[in-house]
Design a protein around this motif. Structure first.
Motif, PDB file in Angstrom:
ATOM      1  N   GLN A 173       0.831  -1.200   0.000  1.00 43.94           N
ATOM      2  CA  GLN A 173       0.000   0.000   0.000  1.00 43.94           C
ATOM      3  C   GLN A 173       0.870   1.258   0.000  1.00 43.94           C
ATOM      4  O   GLN A 173       0.628   2.196  -0.757  1.00 43.94           O
ATOM      5  N   GLY A 174       1.894   1.276   0.837  1.00 42.58           N
ATOM      6  CA  GLY A 174       2.769   2.439   0.889  1.00 42.58           C
ATOM      7  C   GLY A 174       3.573   2.610  -0.382  1.00 42.58           C
ATOM      8  O   GLY A 174       3.752   3.726  -0.881  1.00 42.58           O
ATOM      9  N   LEU A 175       4.064   1.499  -0.934  1.00 47.67           N
ATOM     10  CA  LEU A 175       4.886   1.577  -2.138  1.00 47.67           C
ATOM     11  C   LEU A 175       4.065   1.896  -3.388  1.00 47.67           C
ATOM     12  O   LEU A 175       4.619   2.329  -4.400  1.00 47.67           O
ATOM     13  N   SER A 176       2.758   1.688  -3.324  1.00 47.78           N
ATOM     14  CA  SER A 176       1.926   2.099  -4.459  1.00 47.78           C
ATOM     15  C   SER A 176       1.797   3.615  -4.502  1.00 47.78           C
ATOM     16  O   SER A 176       1.238   4.168  -5.446  1.00 47.78           O
ATOM     17  N   SER A 177       2.333   4.257  -3.459  1.00 52.00           N
ATOM     18  CA  SER A 177       2.472   5.708  -3.403  1.00 52.00           C
ATOM     19  C   SER A 177       1.114   6.410  -3.399  1.00 52.00           C
ATOM     20  O   SER A 177       0.205   5.967  -2.709  1.00 52.00           O
ATOM     21  N   ILE A 178       0.992   7.459  -4.174  1.00 50.46           N
ATOM     22  CA  ILE A 178      -0.200   8.302  -4.138  1.00 50.46           C
ATOM     23  C   ILE A 178      -1.227   7.786  -5.147  1.00 50.46           C
ATOM     24  O   ILE A 178      -0.949   7.745  -6.350  1.00 50.46           O
ATOM     25  N   PRO A 179      -2.419   7.396  -4.696  1.00 51.39           N
ATOM     26  CA  PRO A 179      -3.431   6.888  -5.632  1.00 51.39           C
ATOM     27  C   PRO A 179      -4.087   8.026  -6.415  1.00 51.39           C
ATOM     28  O   PRO A 179      -4.128   9.172  -5.963  1.00 51.39           O
ATOM     29  N   ARG A 180      -4.602   7.701  -7.579  1.00 50.92           N
ATOM     30  CA  ARG A 180      -5.302   8.707  -8.381  1.00 50.92           C
ATOM     31  C   ARG A 180      -6.576   9.162  -7.696  1.00 50.92           C
ATOM     32  O   ARG A 180      -6.980  10.317  -7.834  1.00 50.92           O
ATOM     33  N   ARG A 181      -7.198   8.240  -6.985  1.00 49.33           N
ATOM     34  CA  ARG A 181      -8.409   8.615  -6.267  1.00 49.33           C
ATOM     35  C   ARG A 181      -8.519   7.789  -4.994  1.00 49.33           C
ATOM     36  O   ARG A 181      -8.194   6.605  -4.983  1.00 49.33           O
ATOM     37  N   ARG A 182      -8.960   8.437  -3.943  1.00 51.91           N
ATOM     38  CA  ARG A 182      -9.300   7.739  -2.700  1.00 51.91           C
ATOM     39  C   ARG A 182     -10.549   8.406  -2.155  1.00 51.91           C
ATOM     40  O   ARG A 182     -10.507   9.548  -1.710  1.00 51.91           O
ATOM     41  N   ASN A 183     -11.660   7.689  -2.243  1.00 55.11           N
ATOM     42  CA  ASN A 183     -12.961   8.240  -1.851  1.00 55.11           C
ATOM     43  C   ASN A 183     -13.246   9.502  -2.666  1.00 55.11           C
ATOM     44  O   ASN A 183     -13.286   9.449  -3.877  1.00 55.11           O
ATOM     45  N   ARG A 184     -13.383  10.659  -2.017  1.00 52.34           N
ATOM     46  CA  ARG A 184     -13.714  11.890  -2.740  1.00 52.34           C
ATOM     47  C   ARG A 184     -12.480  12.638  -3.232  1.00 52.34           C
ATOM     48  O   ARG A 184     -12.601  13.608  -3.983  1.00 52.34           O
ATOM     49  N   ILE A 185     -11.307  12.193  -2.812  1.00 49.75           N
ATOM     50  CA  ILE A 185     -10.072  12.905  -3.151  1.00 49.75           C
ATOM     51  C   ILE A 185      -9.552  12.412  -4.492  1.00 49.75           C
ATOM     52  O   ILE A 185      -9.326  11.211  -4.679  1.00 49.75           O
ATOM     53  N   VAL A 186      -9.350  13.347  -5.430  1.00 48.51           N
ATOM     54  CA  VAL A 186      -8.837  12.993  -6.750  1.00 48.51           C
ATOM     55  C   VAL A 186      -7.594  13.817  -7.052  1.00 48.51           C
ATOM     56  O   VAL A 186      -7.435  14.938  -6.565  1.00 48.51           O
ATOM     57  N   ARG A 187      -6.726  13.239  -7.882  1.00 45.51           N
ATOM     58  CA  ARG A 187      -5.441  13.870  -8.200  1.00 45.51           C
ATOM     59  C   ARG A 187      -5.241  13.828  -9.719  1.00 45.51           C
ATOM     60  O   ARG A 187      -4.590  12.921 -10.239  1.00 45.51           O
ATOM     61  N   PRO A 188      -5.764  14.815 -10.420  1.00 45.15           N
ATOM     62  CA  PRO A 188      -5.735  14.774 -11.888  1.00 45.15           C
ATOM     63  C   PRO A 188      -4.386  15.124 -12.514  1.00 45.15           C
ATOM     64  O   PRO A 188      -4.234  15.011 -13.731  1.00 45.15           O
ATOM     65  N   LEU A 189      -3.389  15.564 -11.721  1.00 43.91           N
ATOM     66  CA  LEU A 189      -2.108  15.988 -12.281  1.00 43.91           C
ATOM     67  C   LEU A 189      -1.003  14.957 -12.100  1.00 43.91           C
ATOM     68  O   LEU A 189       0.174  15.265 -12.316  1.00 43.91           O
ATOM     69  N   LEU A 190      -1.353  13.730 -11.741  1.00 46.99           N
ATOM     70  CA  LEU A 190      -0.320  12.726 -11.459  1.00 46.99           C
ATOM     71  C   LEU A 190       0.509  12.356 -12.691  1.00 46.99           C
ATOM     72  O   LEU A 190       1.620  11.837 -12.554  1.00 46.99           O
ATOM     73  N   ASP A 191      -0.013  12.601 -13.876  1.00 49.00           N
ATOM     74  CA  ASP A 191       0.740  12.272 -15.087  1.00 49.00           C
ATOM     75  C   ASP A 191       1.616  13.429 -15.559  1.00 49.00           C
ATOM     76  O   ASP A 191       2.303  13.315 -16.568  1.00 49.00           O
ATOM     77  N   MET A 192       1.591  14.547 -14.825  1.00 46.62           N
ATOM     78  CA  MET A 192       2.396  15.709 -15.190  1.00 46.62           C
ATOM     79  C   MET A 192       3.510  15.906 -14.163  1.00 46.62           C
ATOM     80  O   MET A 192       3.360  15.558 -12.989  1.00 46.62           O
ATOM     81  N   THR A 193       4.616  16.470 -14.618  1.00 42.96           N
ATOM     82  CA  THR A 193       5.735  16.735 -13.700  1.00 42.96           C
ATOM     83  C   THR A 193       5.664  18.170 -13.200  1.00 42.96           C
ATOM     84  O   THR A 193       4.978  19.032 -13.774  1.00 42.96           O
ATOM     85  N   HIS A 194       6.391  18.414 -12.130  1.00 45.13           N
ATOM     86  CA  HIS A 194       6.473  19.765 -11.573  1.00 45.13           C
ATOM     87  C   HIS A 194       7.032  20.727 -12.618  1.00 45.13           C
ATOM     88  O   HIS A 194       6.549  21.869 -12.756  1.00 45.13           O
ATOM     89  N   GLU A 195       8.028  20.278 -13.364  1.00 39.67           N
ATOM     90  CA  GLU A 195       8.653  21.128 -14.381  1.00 39.67           C
ATOM     91  C   GLU A 195       7.646  21.511 -15.469  1.00 39.67           C
ATOM     92  O   GLU A 195       7.618  22.658 -15.945  1.00 39.67           O
ATOM     93  N   GLN A 196       6.820  20.579 -15.884  1.00 42.27           N
ATOM     94  CA  GLN A 196       5.814  20.858 -16.907  1.00 42.27           C
ATOM     95  C   GLN A 196       4.814  21.910 -16.421  1.00 42.27           C
ATOM     96  O   GLN A 196       4.402  22.793 -17.180  1.00 42.27           O
ATOM     97  N   LEU A 197       4.427  21.812 -15.164  1.00 43.67           N
ATOM     98  CA  LEU A 197       3.474  22.775 -14.617  1.00 43.67           C
ATOM     99  C   LEU A 197       4.095  24.162 -14.507  1.00 43.67           C
ATOM    100  O   LEU A 197       3.427  25.177 -14.761  1.00 43.67           O
ATOM    101  N   CYS A 198       5.375  24.208 -14.126  1.00 42.02           N
ATOM    102  CA  CYS A 198       6.064  25.504 -14.061  1.00 42.02           C
ATOM    103  C   CYS A 198       6.130  26.137 -15.448  1.00 42.02           C
ATOM    104  O   CYS A 198       5.917  27.354 -15.609  1.00 42.02           O
ATOM    105  N   ASP A 199       6.418  25.318 -16.457  1.00 40.87           N
ATOM    106  CA  ASP A 199       6.467  25.834 -17.831  1.00 40.87           C
ATOM    107  C   ASP A 199       5.101  26.367 -18.262  1.00 40.87           C
ATOM    108  O   ASP A 199       5.004  27.407 -18.924  1.00 40.87           O
TER     109      ASP A 199
END
Length: 517
Positions: A173-199
């Motif tokens: 569970q820990g090594l699967s890291s951050i899930p795309r969704r857990r209950n109501r919490i969603v993370r739509p930027l997981l396929d983007m890098t910090h550098e891409q967002l800064c650009d």
């Protein structure tokens, strides 16, 4: 359906969800850093997949609401972040809510037990987001499940979290890291890098605030970010992509094992009350260790949701389960012990209440059956002390010529239900004695109440009909023929029809309940 092996992309999932999910509030968690600023800009002007059944799409402006939590950890800088988040949100026409929390004081409080500041800050953020989402759902008259809490976690965060958990020691569970969704919490930027967002922000001319503490490698995440990840990327420039694929695979496997463990948990649970969970220790010991570990985590979470356990705690619990006896103390003061074949997990509020389960020994009949002249030939008494009182049991012979049914009725009237005569054989006890298992009611358990001519009834409904207060129901002793066996008596409320004395009964089991004063 496209495969994701080697691509790091998630399997396509069917949409077709309820309309409410397309109308529910969307809470954007914005700190003011580059990632969350990009999340706000994309939510307001672009397209995001927030797992509401529409895929990647524009989000209706009226659904959006920004949340900024000021942890008051960085003085003037934290206040500047708050002003920035408020100003940017207002410029985009999105309402903003600000929560100010003194996280340092909270972490040092008795409530948190001198917890890690980072952990407390994270808990505070998500608690604030859930509270706001619930408020917005109530205002709109929508179910809470329709809300989305959106965070700005990126591929960088996912890789860093993987290494952090690996350093500290973790399971799937820990090594699967951050899930795309857990209950109501969603993370739509997981396929983007910090550098891409800064650009992206630079191209749009949008500024953001840098948190100076992000450079402090005293914190584990910053150490991983600045020391470990750069070295790993030297060996694999596509580190974030390969780690994303790995985490997706681990996440799917973790999800499958969680389902298997949930089925195992339901089969092992013997009792659940406020702050208390009891499992069948013998069956847990025989369960595959990969599933047993997860079952223990589930049980602890149900008994005490705020208890955070690590692999070492789980190993200690399984150690005493294998030994068949012993005890341990987990974080948040959770007490774990194995006794009478049960693994009991108690939160603080459920401790100090005494035992609520155990074996009731039934001694052998005093003489040989058929030789007694009257009913007054009882065996010795076996007793079991429980939290709410004492149960006792003994065998009595009903001689030929007597009316066993009439004797049993007269006995029940005399003792007003606090003592009953049952058919010993029907209860699984012979004239040489035996033992009966006693504990609180188990989930979904039923009996056939005496006098209802074989009709079944849930124990929970029986207690409700008897007007037993909810806080006291866990202490009502339920006598069974064995662990997981049929109910013979709910003391002092009702015996089971199948254990009743009949005209053919020759050896009766006398059960008595003496509540504490």
């Amino acid at each position: 359906m496209s495969s994701r092996y080697g691509s790091g992309q998630a399997f396509e999932r069917p949409s077709g969800r309820a309309g409410a999910e397309k109308l529910g509030p969307v809470v954007l968690m914005v700190s003011g850093g580059a990632d969350s600023t990009a999340l706000l800009v994309l939510a307001a002007t672009g397209e995001l997949d927030i797992d509401d059944g529409r895929g990647r799409a524009r989000i209706a402006r009226e659904r959006l609401h920004v949340l900024h939590v000021n942890h008051q950890l960085r003085g003037a800088d934290a206040d500047a972040d708050e002003r920035f988040a408020r100003k940017l949100s207002e410029s985009l026409g999105i309402p903003v809510t600000v929560r100010r929390v003194d996280v340092t004081a909270l972490a040092a409080s008795a409530e948190w037990g001198d917890s890690n500041v980072e952990n407390v800050a994270r808990e505070v953020r998500y608690a604030a987001a859930n509270h706001l989402a619930n408020e917005l759902c109530a205002e709109a008259g929508l179910p809470r499940s329709s809300a989305r809490i959106v965070t700005a976690h990126t591929a960088n965060d996912r890789t860093e979290t993987f290494f952090m958990h690996a350093i500290k020691g973790s399971g799937t569970q820990g090594l699967s890291s951050i899930p795309r969704r857990r209950n109501r919490i969603v993370r739509p930027l997981l396929d983007m890098t910090h550098e891409q967002l800064c650009d992206l922000l630079r191209m749009r001319g949008v500024e953001w605030h840098e948190d100076a503490t992000n450079a402090d490698t005293h914190y584990l995440r910053n150490f991983v970010r600045h020391e470990i990840v750069p070295l790993a990327r030297q060996r694999n420039p596509r580190l974030f992509e390969s780690m994303a694929s790995t985490c997706e695979i681990l996440s799917d496997e973790d999800s499958y094992l969680t389902q298997v463990a949930a089925r195992a948990y339901r089969a092992l649970e013997r009792r659940r009350a406020n702050g208390l969970v009891a499992l069948d220790a013998a069956r847990l010991a025989a369960t595959d260790v990969a599933i047993a570990r997860r079952v223990v985590r589930m049980a602890v979470a149900k008994a005490c949701p705020e208890c955070r356990i690590e692999a070492g705690h789980v190993a200690r619990v399984l150690q005493i389960v294998a030994a068949g006896t012993g005890s341990a103390t987990l974080p948040s003061g959770v007490d774990v012990r194995v006794s009478y074949g049960a693994l009991s997990i108690r939160a603080r509020e459920a401790q100090g209440l005494g035992e609520t389960s155990g074996w009731l020994e039934v001694p052998a009949l005093a003489g040989v059956a058929g030789k007694s002249a009257t009913i007054a030939a009882p065996g010795q008494v076996g007793e079991l002390d429980l939290a709410a009182g004492t149960l006792s049991a003994r065998l009595r012979e009903l001689t030929v010529g007597s009316d066993p049914v009439a004797v049993a009725r007269a006995h029940a009237r005399e003792w007003e239900g606090f003592s009953v005569l049952l058919d010993a054989a029907a209860c699984g006890v012979g004239q040489l004695g035996g033992r009966l298992w006693v504990s609180g009611l188990e989930l979904g358990e039923v009996l056939c109440p005496l006098g209802m001519h074989g009709q079944s009834k849930k124990l929970s409904d029986l207690l409700i009909d008897a007007k037993v207060e909810a806080s006291l129901r866990g202490a009502v002793p339920v006598v069974r023929s064995g662990v997981g066996g049929p109910v013979v008596w709910v003391a002092p409320l009702r015996a089971d029809e199948r254990a009743r004395v009949t005209s053919a009964t020759r050896v009766a089991l006398e059960l008595s309940w003496r509540p504490n004063e």
